[in-house]
Structure formats: structure tokens, C-alpha cells
Motif scaffolding. Structure first.
Motif, short mmCIF file in Angstrom:
data_model
loop_
_atom_site.label_atom_id
_atom_site.label_comp_id
_atom_site.label_asym_id
_atom_site.label_seq_id
_atom_site.Cartn_x
_atom_site.Cartn_y
_atom_site.Cartn_z
N GLU A 150 0.86 -1.18 0.00
CA GLU A 150 0.00 0.00 0.00
C GLU A 150 0.89 1.23 0.00
OE1 GLU A 150 -2.85 2.08 3.20
OE2 GLU A 150 -3.62 0.17 2.44
N VAL A 151 0.71 2.07 -1.01
CA VAL A 151 1.50 3.30 -1.15
C VAL A 151 0.55 4.48 -0.93
CG1 VAL A 151 2.98 4.65 -2.67
CG2 VAL A 151 2.96 2.15 -2.86
N LYS A 185 -2.88 3.06 -15.81
CA LYS A 185 -1.93 2.53 -16.78
C LYS A 185 -0.82 1.70 -16.13
CE LYS A 185 -2.57 6.23 -20.14
NZ LYS A 185 -1.96 7.38 -20.80
N MET A 186 -0.68 1.80 -14.81
CA MET A 186 0.40 1.10 -14.12
C MET A 186 0.09 -0.39 -13.97
SD MET A 186 1.43 3.80 -11.17
CE MET A 186 2.91 2.89 -10.75
N GLU A 187 1.12 -1.21 -14.12
CA GLU A 187 0.95 -2.65 -13.94
C GLU A 187 1.03 -2.99 -12.45
OE1 GLU A 187 3.23 -5.27 -16.33
OE2 GLU A 187 3.15 -3.94 -18.05
N ASP A 247 -6.03 -1.91 -6.48
CA ASP A 247 -7.06 -0.98 -6.02
C ASP A 247 -6.41 0.37 -5.79
OD1 ASP A 247 -9.62 -0.20 -5.20
OD2 ASP A 247 -9.19 -0.64 -3.10
N TYR A 248 -7.20 1.43 -5.88
CA TYR A 248 -6.67 2.76 -5.60
C TYR A 248 -7.80 3.69 -5.19
CZ TYR A 248 -8.49 4.34 -10.11
OH TYR A 248 -9.31 4.66 -11.15
N THR A 306 -8.69 15.75 0.48
CA THR A 306 -7.59 15.56 1.43
C THR A 306 -6.23 15.53 0.75
OG1 THR A 306 -7.76 13.14 1.31
CG2 THR A 306 -9.05 14.25 3.02
N GLN A 307 -6.21 15.63 -0.59
CA GLN A 307 -4.96 15.59 -1.36
C GLN A 307 -4.24 14.25 -1.17
OE1 GLN A 307 -3.77 18.93 -2.95
NE2 GLN A 307 -5.97 18.96 -2.77
N LYS A 308 -5.01 13.18 -0.91
CA LYS A 308 -4.44 11.89 -0.57
C LYS A 308 -4.71 10.87 -1.68
CE LYS A 308 -4.31 8.80 3.43
NZ LYS A 308 -4.86 8.59 4.77
N VAL A 309 -3.67 10.13 -2.06
CA VAL A 309 -3.77 9.08 -3.06
C VAL A 309 -3.26 7.80 -2.43
CG1 VAL A 309 -2.96 8.28 -5.30
CG2 VAL A 309 -3.45 10.70 -4.97
N VAL A 310 -4.08 6.74 -2.47
CA VAL A 310 -3.68 5.44 -1.93
C VAL A 310 -3.74 4.43 -3.08
CG1 VAL A 310 -4.17 3.63 -0.24
CG2 VAL A 310 -4.63 6.02 0.34
N VAL A 311 -2.62 3.74 -3.31
CA VAL A 311 -2.54 2.75 -4.37
C VAL A 311 -2.13 1.42 -3.74
CG1 VAL A 311 -1.53 2.16 -6.60
CG2 VAL A 311 -1.79 4.55 -5.96
#
Length: 68
Positions: free
Chosen positions: A4-5, A26-28, A32-33, A39-44
Motif C-alpha cells: 500500500e503506497v 496505466k500502471m501494472e 485498487d486505488y 484531502t490531497q491523498k492518493v492510496v494505491v
């Protein structure tokens, strides 16, 4: 192995968050994301290298850093 990033991405509008979403799609290895403009938050989540995710999203031109 699932990683989890979590990133802080300077997004100001729906176009910004849309650009981030297009890069993630597009990322391999992405399972889930979530992208939150408020909140300016991105979880990948997925089989990913955190540094590669940071670099890919940085290419949108938005200030990107790991969430502290």
C-alpha cells in the motif's frame, strides 16, 4: 505481495485528480486505488514499487510526496 503506497499530491481540481487516476490505471500491478481531491491523498494498493508509483504520479506535474 501486496503493497500500500500512500501519497500526498497537490491537486486543485477534478482535472488534476483525473490526470492522477489515468496514470494509476496505466500502471501494472495495481489492484485498487483511491484518489481524494479534498484531502490531497492518493492510496494505491497492489504489487508495486513505492518509488515507481511516486515517480509516475510526479510526471503529472503535481507536487508529490510520501504521506507522513
Amino acid at each position: 505481495m501486496t503493497t500500500e503506497v500512500t501519497l500526498r499530491v497537490a491537486m486543485t481540481c477534478g482535472g488534476c485528480s483525473g490526470a492522477v487516476e489515468r496514470i494509476i490505471k496505466k500502471m501494472e500491478g495495481v489492484e485498487d486505488y483511491s484518489v481524494s481531491l479534498e484531502t490531497q491523498k492518493v492510496v494505491v494498493k497492489g504489487n508495486l514499487d513505492p518509488q515507481a508509483v511516486l515517480e509516475a504520479i510526479s510526471k503529472t506535474g503535481k507536487k508529490t510526496e510520501f504521506w507522513q
